[in-house]
Design a protein around this motif. Structure first.
Motif, short mmCIF file in Angstrom:
data_model
loop_
_atom_site.label_atom_id
_atom_site.label_comp_id
_atom_site.label_asym_id
_atom_site.label_seq_id
_atom_site.Cartn_x
_atom_site.Cartn_y
_atom_site.Cartn_z
N UNK A 33 0.85 -1.19 0.00
CA UNK A 33 0.00 0.00 0.00
C UNK A 33 0.89 1.24 0.00
N UNK A 34 0.73 2.07 -1.03
CA UNK A 34 1.50 3.31 -1.15
C UNK A 34 0.58 4.51 -0.99
N UNK A 35 0.94 5.44 -0.13
CA UNK A 35 0.17 6.67 0.07
C UNK A 35 0.87 7.82 -0.65
N UNK A 63 0.52 -3.43 -6.19
CA UNK A 63 0.58 -2.13 -5.51
C UNK A 63 -0.78 -1.43 -5.53
N UNK A 64 -1.19 -0.97 -4.37
CA UNK A 64 -2.43 -0.19 -4.24
C UNK A 64 -2.04 1.22 -3.81
N UNK A 65 -2.38 2.20 -4.64
CA UNK A 65 -2.01 3.59 -4.37
C UNK A 65 -3.22 4.38 -3.87
N UNK A 66 -3.08 4.99 -2.70
CA UNK A 66 -4.14 5.83 -2.12
C UNK A 66 -3.72 7.28 -2.22
N UNK A 84 2.11 1.20 3.65
CA UNK A 84 3.44 0.60 3.87
C UNK A 84 4.55 1.56 3.47
N UNK A 85 4.27 2.34 2.42
CA UNK A 85 5.27 3.22 1.82
C UNK A 85 4.59 4.53 1.44
N UNK A 86 5.36 5.61 1.44
CA UNK A 86 4.84 6.91 1.00
C UNK A 86 5.63 7.40 -0.20
#
Length: 343
Positions: A33-35, A63-66, A84-86
């Protein structure tokens, strides 16, 4: 005899194939999950390219991008555990270490912030210097985001404190354009394509522009790392193969951008990114192109520049010893550049 030889050869090939699969490094965490705060901005274009061209999937990742209203909101998602990651601003790695939380950047997207601070000449027709912003409303993508941080620095250089102005979160899309044009804010700190949209319409005077490398060095006094992928140190320690896979995808996207023409980019990005004006989007790209990192590498003096900038106004840094080598690493980028030596 021939049949036996063929069968034996087939088995040998199959065995070699299985060994190859077994020897391949599979990501420890395939779903990531990437923000991000303002995904439509050129600041985050490498992330969009990696997603749209399937580079994350090619590395074995789902990958899921919010998308959030600003970088500070994306950071909150990481701290809160929903990301998980920004994909965000480099300077957050320093701010978080000052608060006792170690996060590390592992691949650079932008070698210049691309942020432009500009005045609304409709509400401030007599503007002359930064000091004239005292008591005024300044629109930023979100309070605490990189646009807010850059503005704080420009204000500090003019002898003003963050509390001398009012910051208003306006996002990074049509809402920001509307807030500026309607006079809800007296100045704005934002990025392209929002900035180019307002610049073309008029009633707009640039105070500080970090879309170009030379101008960035004038503003900050040195190289200023910008958009990057960062995460908790624990994530990197527990998921080194996943971190490498993310880096590989981003470096591949950066190299694609180095060779791509404006029309290539327009074909890849979602239609909503264009803000209803394809020609303007292409013009904006030409203004920020050199700000995109060519290979994902963090500049050696970049961390020191970022720290010096934050110390001008961030009280959380007072009396704190920041361990700069712990806020970023080029280890994963070096490996990715070997893998994708050619675009």
């Amino acid at each position: 005899m021939k049949r036996r030889a063929v069968v034996g050869g087939t088995l040998a090939l199959a065995t070699m194939g299985l060994c190859g699969i077994a020897g391949a490094q599979v990501p420890e965490k395939k779903k990531v999950a990437i923000a991000v705060g303002g995904k439509n901005l050129f600041y985050y274009l490498p992330l969009t390219i990696a997603e749209q061209l399937g580079y994350f999937k090619a590395e074995g990742l789902d990958v899921e991008i919010s998308d959030f209203a600003g970088g500070s909101r994306a950071l909150q998602a990481l701290v809160g555990g929903s990301a998980d990651v920004v994909s965000g601003a480099f300077e957050h790695t320093i701010s978080m270490q000052a608060k006792g939380q170690f996060i590390r950047a592992f691949v650079l997207q932008g070698r210049a912030p691309q942020i432009v601070l500009a005045v609304n000449t409709k509400t401030l027709p007599s503007y002359k210097t930064v000091a004239d912003l005292k008591g005024k409303k300044i629109g930023v993508t979100a309070p605490g985001s990189s646009t807010n941080i850059m503005t704080n620095f420009v204000l500090a250089k003019a002898g003003l404190k963050p509390s001398d102005v009012s910051f208003v979160g306006v996002g990074a899309g049509p809402g920001a354009v509307s807030a500026f044009r309607s006079g809800q804010i007296d100045a704005i700190a934002n990025l392209d394509p929002v900035i180019s949209t307002l610049e073309r319409a008029g009633d707009f005077k640039i105070v500080a522009d970090t879309r170009k490398l030379k101008e960035t060095e004038v503003v900050y006094g040195g190289p200023m790392p910008a958009g990057c992928l960062y995460t908790r140190q624990e994530f990197i320690d527990s998921n080194p193969v996943t971190t490498q896979a993310l880096t590989n995808a981003m470096v591949r996207a950066l190299k694609w951008l180095q060779a791509a023409g404006p029309s290539d980019i327009v074909k890849v990005v979602p239609e909503s990114y264009l803000l209803g004006d394809r020609a303007l989007y292409l013009d904006a790209w030409l203004k920020v192109r050199e700000a995109i990192s060519p290979d994902g590498t963090f500049p050696e003096k970049g961390a020191a520049t970022a720290l010096a900038m934050l110390k001008q106004f961030d009280k959380d840094l007072e009396g704190k010893n920041i361990d700069l080598p712990r806020i970023y690493t080029n280890d994963f980028v070096r490996k990715a550049n070997v893998k994708y030596a050619k675009p």
